[in-house]
Design an enzyme around this catalytic site. Structure first.
Site, mmCIF file in Angstrom:
data_model
loop_
_atom_site.group_PDB
_atom_site.id
_atom_site.type_symbol
_atom_site.label_atom_id
_atom_site.label_comp_id
_atom_site.label_asym_id
_atom_site.label_seq_id
_atom_site.Cartn_x
_atom_site.Cartn_y
_atom_site.Cartn_z
ATOM 1 C CE LYS A 80 -59.826 28.357 30.642
ATOM 2 N NZ LYS A 80 -58.570 28.211 29.903
ATOM 3 N N GLY A 180 -44.546 33.583 37.998
ATOM 4 C CA GLY A 180 -45.317 32.335 38.059
ATOM 5 C C GLY A 180 -44.519 31.216 37.408
ATOM 6 C CB VAL A 181 -41.678 29.237 38.233
ATOM 7 C CG1 VAL A 181 -40.870 30.334 37.587
ATOM 8 C CG2 VAL A 181 -41.654 29.363 39.751
ATOM 9 C CG ASN A 183 -48.369 22.731 35.316
ATOM 10 O OD1 ASN A 183 -47.618 22.083 36.036
ATOM 11 N ND2 ASN A 183 -49.684 22.681 35.441
ATOM 12 C CB VAL A 184 -46.976 27.748 31.340
ATOM 13 C CG1 VAL A 184 -46.440 28.491 30.133
ATOM 14 C CG2 VAL A 184 -48.260 27.019 30.986
HETATM 15 P P1 NAD Z 1 -49.992 26.701 37.360
HETATM 16 O O1 NAD Z 1 -51.081 26.725 38.364
HETATM 17 O O2 NAD Z 1 -49.216 25.443 37.154
HETATM 18 O O3 NAD Z 1 -48.922 27.842 37.690
HETATM 19 C C1 NAD Z 1 -49.259 29.118 38.117
HETATM 20 C C2 NAD Z 1 -48.159 29.584 39.051
HETATM 21 O O4 NAD Z 1 -48.399 30.961 39.387
HETATM 22 C C3 NAD Z 1 -48.088 28.802 40.364
HETATM 23 O O5 NAD Z 1 -46.767 28.390 40.613
HETATM 24 C C4 NAD Z 1 -48.582 29.808 41.402
HETATM 25 O O6 NAD Z 1 -47.993 29.617 42.678
HETATM 26 C C5 NAD Z 1 -48.151 31.108 40.773
HETATM 27 N N1 NAD Z 1 -48.845 32.297 41.256
HETATM 28 C C6 NAD Z 1 -50.166 32.440 41.566
HETATM 29 N N2 NAD Z 1 -50.401 33.703 41.982
HETATM 30 C C7 NAD Z 1 -49.214 34.360 41.906
HETATM 31 C C8 NAD Z 1 -48.820 35.692 42.181
HETATM 32 N N3 NAD Z 1 -49.669 36.595 42.634
HETATM 33 N N4 NAD Z 1 -47.517 36.036 41.985
HETATM 34 C C9 NAD Z 1 -46.623 35.120 41.535
HETATM 35 N N5 NAD Z 1 -46.951 33.836 41.255
HETATM 36 C C10 NAD Z 1 -48.226 33.476 41.445
HETATM 37 O O7 NAD Z 1 -50.648 27.208 35.985
HETATM 38 P P2 NAD Z 1 -50.078 27.054 34.515
HETATM 39 O O8 NAD Z 1 -50.697 25.887 33.879
HETATM 40 O O9 NAD Z 1 -48.595 27.201 34.529
HETATM 41 O O10 NAD Z 1 -50.717 28.347 33.804
HETATM 42 C C11 NAD Z 1 -50.198 29.634 34.056
HETATM 43 C C12 NAD Z 1 -51.039 30.669 33.304
HETATM 44 O O11 NAD Z 1 -50.989 30.385 31.899
HETATM 45 C C13 NAD Z 1 -52.529 30.660 33.689
HETATM 46 O O12 NAD Z 1 -53.017 31.978 33.585
HETATM 47 C C14 NAD Z 1 -53.165 29.806 32.603
HETATM 48 O O13 NAD Z 1 -54.513 30.107 32.398
HETATM 49 C C15 NAD Z 1 -52.319 30.215 31.410
HETATM 50 N N6 NAD Z 1 -52.316 29.197 30.364
HETATM 51 C C16 NAD Z 1 -51.883 27.937 30.640
HETATM 52 C C17 NAD Z 1 -51.884 26.988 29.635
HETATM 53 C C18 NAD Z 1 -51.364 25.600 29.862
HETATM 54 O O14 NAD Z 1 -51.141 24.879 28.883
HETATM 55 N N7 NAD Z 1 -51.132 25.186 31.096
HETATM 56 C C19 NAD Z 1 -52.352 27.334 28.343
HETATM 57 C C20 NAD Z 1 -52.766 28.640 28.097
HETATM 58 C C21 NAD Z 1 -52.750 29.561 29.128
#
Ligand code: NAD
Length: 355
Positions: A80, A180-181, A183-184
């Site tokens: 990472k 957390g809404v 990408n995922v």
């Molecule tokens: P992202 O940055 O698109 O979304 C994260 C969301 O969480 C944002 O909307 C942000 O405003 C919100 N957030 C941050 N702090 C917060 C809090 N204290 N309370 C509520 N909401 C909060 O990220 P993502 O790509 O959706 O990934 C989300 C999680 O999933 C991360 O931990 C990431 O490491 C994990 N993940 C993502 C992927 C992927 O394919 N994108 C794969 C494996 C794991």
């Protein structure tokens, strides 16, 4: 010395510190284990409060990738990268290409992709300097944003946890809170809504919240009320360490199943705390593997989007196997999943050594 202590305790192979004065790039690449193949894991850009916080994050995240990649049956190791700083101020073409040069200098031992605050468009710039990058857009021959596949795998894992707890895997009528809404999280809300779950959402970004509320009718919960909310399933999809001494005693749910990496603040303490409260925990690195399955297939040229979804379906059985093993061996689901990953690394490691 403190750095070597950390590396020793988590068994990392290599940690690379990268700095570039003209662009202001500060990055750390963590290579945890390359027994199964090159270390693959995304790059996270975050405004860390300190360098040591960034180091701890990259060490924890890269170690998690080793278990995730092994359990998902992929022929890659765990790594990472983190980039320190505010993406809105620092990220530009030169900055990303400089990062690409550092990735290139590792000669394929580390392969990068997107994580928090990084997009497919950013991968395009990195790809101008190195071929050891995946998660590229479709127009470049890539398989695009991995988030929808991550969300799908998380949803499949949540259903397996429901099967275990309720005897049936339907999520219809279940109160699920997605924290957390991004990408995922948004794609997960989509799956849950289609299955008629009662979906609640929380985020610190009002704009995203309102968007999801408008599109899916999901009720908004204030961040401070998340942990004590009366829900069946808590789905952490923001950042890690939300399962800790402060939050666990507040939880009223029966299941924790979400996509965020490193949800247990201390895996030696908080997994057991959840068991004590009768809460079934779906290990994050097991159920959020859909995204890495997708980027791996792109990198290894060994599949296409439909196959990534099909392989993510296996998360269902892998989680049930981990929950069974946890019960049999009187350990936490996290420990059981880690043992399953280590078993594979050891077996394949021996295959590679034999001649
Ligand atoms: P992202 O940055 O698109 O979304 C994260 C969301 O969480 C944002 O909307 C942000 O405003 C919100 N957030 C941050 N702090 C917060 C809090 N204290 N309370 C509520 N909401 C909060 O990220 P993502 O790509 O959706 O990934 C989300 C999680 O999933 C991360 O931990 C990431 O490491 C994990 N993940 C993502 C992927 C992927 O394919 N994108 C794969 C494996 C794991």
């Amino acid at each position: 010395m403190a750095i070597f202590n950390q590396m020793t305790s988590m068994e990392h192979e290599q940690v690379v510190f990268c700095y570039d004065k003209p662009t202001g790039l500060k990055s750390i690449i963590g290579i945890h284990n390359t027994v199964l193949g090159p270390a693959l894991g995304g790059t996270r850009m975050w405004n860390y409060a300190s360098d040591s916080e960034a180091l701890t994050d990259v060490l924890r995240l890269s170690r998690g990738m080793t278990f995730k990649n092994a359990l998902a049956g992929l022929n890659i190791g765990g790594g990472k990268a983190v980039i320190i700083g505010d993406p809105r101020q620092l990220k530009n073409e030169a900055f990303l290409r400089r990062f690409g040069r550092f990735v290139e200098s590792l000669n394929g031992k580390y392969v990068t992709a997107e994580d928090v605050s990084m997009s497919t468009a950013d991968m395009v710039y990195i790809n101008m300097e190195t071929s050891h990058v995946t998660g590229l857009p479709e127009y470049m021959g890539g398989m695009g944003d991995p988030s929808p596949v991550t969300a799908y795998g998380t949803y499949v894992g949540m259903k397996a946890a429901a099967k275990r707890v309720y005897g049936a895997d339907s999520l219809e009528g279940k109160k699920v809170l997605v924290q957390g809404v991004g990408n995922v999280g948004q794609y997960l809300v989509d799956h849950l809504t289609k299955e008629n779950a009662k979906v609640f959402v929380s985020d610190i970004n009002e704009e995203k919240l309102n968007e999801v509320n408008k599109k899916y009718g999901a009720e908004i919960i204030a961040p401070k009320d998340v942990y004590s909310f009366d829900m069946d399933i808590y789905a952490p999809c923001a950042l890690g360490a939300t399962l800790n001494d402060d939050t666990i005693p507040q939880l009223k749910c029966q299941i924790v199943a979400g996509a965020a990496n490193n949800q247990l603040k201390d895996e030696n303490v908080h997994g057991a705390e959840l068991i004590k409260r009768g809460i079934v925990y779906a290990p994050d690195f097991l159920i959020n593997a859909g995204g890495v399955i997708n980027v791996y297939m792109e990198y290894a040229k060994s599949g296409h989007s439909k196959m990534a979804y099909e392989q993510s379906d296996k998360i269902y059985d892998t989680l049930l196997e981990a929950l069974d093993r946890a019960e049999r061996e009187n350990i936490t689901p996290q420990e059981a999943a880690m043992k399953m990953a280590v078993d594979r690394i050891e077996k394949i490691g021996k295959v590679k050594l034999s001649y």
